[in-house]
Design a protein around this motif. Structure first.
Motif, PDB file in Angstrom:
ATOM      1  N   GLN A 101       0.829  -1.205   0.000  1.00  0.00           N
ATOM      2  CA  GLN A 101       0.000   0.000   0.000  1.00  0.00           C
ATOM      3  C   GLN A 101       0.863   1.255   0.000  1.00  0.00           C
ATOM      4  O   GLN A 101       0.571   2.220  -0.717  1.00  0.00           O
ATOM      5  N   VAL A 102       1.914   1.258   0.775  1.00  0.00           N
ATOM      6  CA  VAL A 102       2.831   2.410   0.803  1.00  0.00           C
ATOM      7  C   VAL A 102       3.444   2.604  -0.575  1.00  0.00           C
ATOM      8  O   VAL A 102       3.513   3.736  -1.082  1.00  0.00           O
ATOM      9  N   LEU A 103       3.862   1.526  -1.204  1.00  0.00           N
ATOM     10  CA  LEU A 103       4.450   1.630  -2.547  1.00  0.00           C
ATOM     11  C   LEU A 103       3.435   2.146  -3.563  1.00  0.00           C
ATOM     12  O   LEU A 103       3.762   2.994  -4.396  1.00  0.00           O
ATOM     13  N   GLU A 104       2.216   1.651  -3.480  1.00  0.00           N
ATOM     14  CA  GLU A 104       1.151   2.135  -4.360  1.00  0.00           C
ATOM     15  C   GLU A 104       0.904   3.616  -4.160  1.00  0.00           C
ATOM     16  O   GLU A 104       0.786   4.378  -5.130  1.00  0.00           O
ATOM     17  N   ASP A 105       0.827   4.031  -2.908  1.00  0.00           N
ATOM     18  CA  ASP A 105       0.604   5.445  -2.591  1.00  0.00           C
ATOM     19  C   ASP A 105       1.739   6.310  -3.136  1.00  0.00           C
ATOM     20  O   ASP A 105       1.507   7.382  -3.693  1.00  0.00           O
ATOM     21  N   ARG A 106       2.951   5.838  -2.995  1.00  0.00           N
ATOM     22  CA  ARG A 106       4.113   6.595  -3.495  1.00  0.00           C
ATOM     23  C   ARG A 106       4.089   6.677  -5.013  1.00  0.00           C
ATOM     24  O   ARG A 106       4.417   7.716  -5.589  1.00  0.00           O
ATOM     25  N   LEU A 107       3.730   5.562  -5.655  1.00  0.00           N
ATOM     26  CA  LEU A 107       3.637   5.587  -7.113  1.00  0.00           C
ATOM     27  C   LEU A 107       2.602   6.607  -7.579  1.00  0.00           C
ATOM     28  O   LEU A 107       2.832   7.363  -8.522  1.00  0.00           O
ATOM     29  N   GLU A 108       1.459   6.619  -6.901  1.00  0.00           N
ATOM     30  CA  GLU A 108       0.416   7.608  -7.248  1.00  0.00           C
ATOM     31  C   GLU A 108       0.909   9.016  -6.991  1.00  0.00           C
ATOM     32  O   GLU A 108       0.697   9.929  -7.802  1.00  0.00           O
ATOM     33  N   GLN A 109       1.598   9.204  -5.867  1.00  0.00           N
ATOM     34  CA  GLN A 109       2.114  10.526  -5.502  1.00  0.00           C
ATOM     35  C   GLN A 109       3.099  11.023  -6.552  1.00  0.00           C
ATOM     36  O   GLN A 109       3.024  12.159  -6.998  1.00  0.00           O
ATOM     37  N   PHE A 110       4.022  10.174  -6.951  1.00  0.00           N
ATOM     38  CA  PHE A 110       5.041  10.606  -7.920  1.00  0.00           C
ATOM     39  C   PHE A 110       4.490  10.653  -9.340  1.00  0.00           C
ATOM     40  O   PHE A 110       4.952  11.411 -10.169  1.00  0.00           O
ATOM     41  N   GLY A 111       3.486   9.843  -9.603  1.00  0.00           N
ATOM     42  CA  GLY A 111       2.862   9.855 -10.918  1.00  0.00           C
ATOM     43  C   GLY A 111       2.051  11.130 -11.144  1.00  0.00           C
ATOM     44  O   GLY A 111       1.895  11.596 -12.257  1.00  0.00           O
ATOM     45  N   ALA A 112       1.545  11.704 -10.048  1.00  0.00           N
ATOM     46  CA  ALA A 112       0.734  12.915 -10.143  1.00  0.00           C
ATOM     47  C   ALA A 112       1.568  14.173 -10.330  1.00  0.00           C
ATOM     48  O   ALA A 112       1.078  15.212 -10.683  1.00  0.00           O
TER      49      ALA A 112
END
Length: 157
Positions: free
Chosen positions: A145-156
């Motif tokens: 979940q942390v990795l997913e959140d980070r991916l979304e954060q950096f993707g945005a």
């Protein structure tokens, strides 16, 4: 454990011993399995020994020696995930010896004594295994979940 008289004394005498006794018996089983002819044949085909892992071996009870579980879980072909504070303590005053190979008769006696007190190590082991697998699974899910959140954060960005 609620016990009176002799049972209370027996229960007290077992404090801090069941985990070590259980590990010694498991290690003896490990040694037997990986020394048998069947594994020798597999080893000839490049099979690897699956080593026992002793996890998070810090001492939680302050009444026990701070390196007790490190000192008592030493044997060839084992892995120990020692927390940093415990490793520091062990390097300062721990004693190295092949402790897992010591006194299997005493380990068996601990298991017998626990059974006499109505404590099933089979049940305890199953419960701890279930809880341990769940804890690792929950941690892994949290990490994903942390990795997913980070991916979304950096993707945005």
């Amino acid at each position: 454990i609620q016990a009176g008289g002799a049972q209370a004394g027996k229960a007290s005498s077992l404090l801090g011993k069941s985990a070590i006794a259980n590990a010694r018996l498991a290690y003896a089983d490990f040694q037997q399995v990986f020394s048998e002819e069947r594994f020798q044949k597999l080893e000839g085909s490049r099979a690897q020994v699956q080593r026992p892992l002793w996890a998070s071996t810090s001492t939680k009870n302050p009444a026990y020696r701070d390196v007790m579980y490190v000192e008592e879980l030493i044997g060839p072909q084992t892995v120990n995930t020692i927390p940093p504070k415990t490793l520091t303590a062990f390097l300062e005053h721990g004693q190295v010896r092949p402790s897992l190979e010591e006194d299997l008769d005493a380990a068996l006696k601990v298991m017998d004594d626990l059974e006499e007190l109505g404590i099933s190590m089979q049940t305890v082991t199953e419960e701890l295994e279930t809880e341990g697998v769940k804890a690792f699974s929950d941690s892994f899910t949290e990490l994903l979940q942390v990795l997913e959140d980070r991916l979304e954060q950096f993707g945005a960005q």
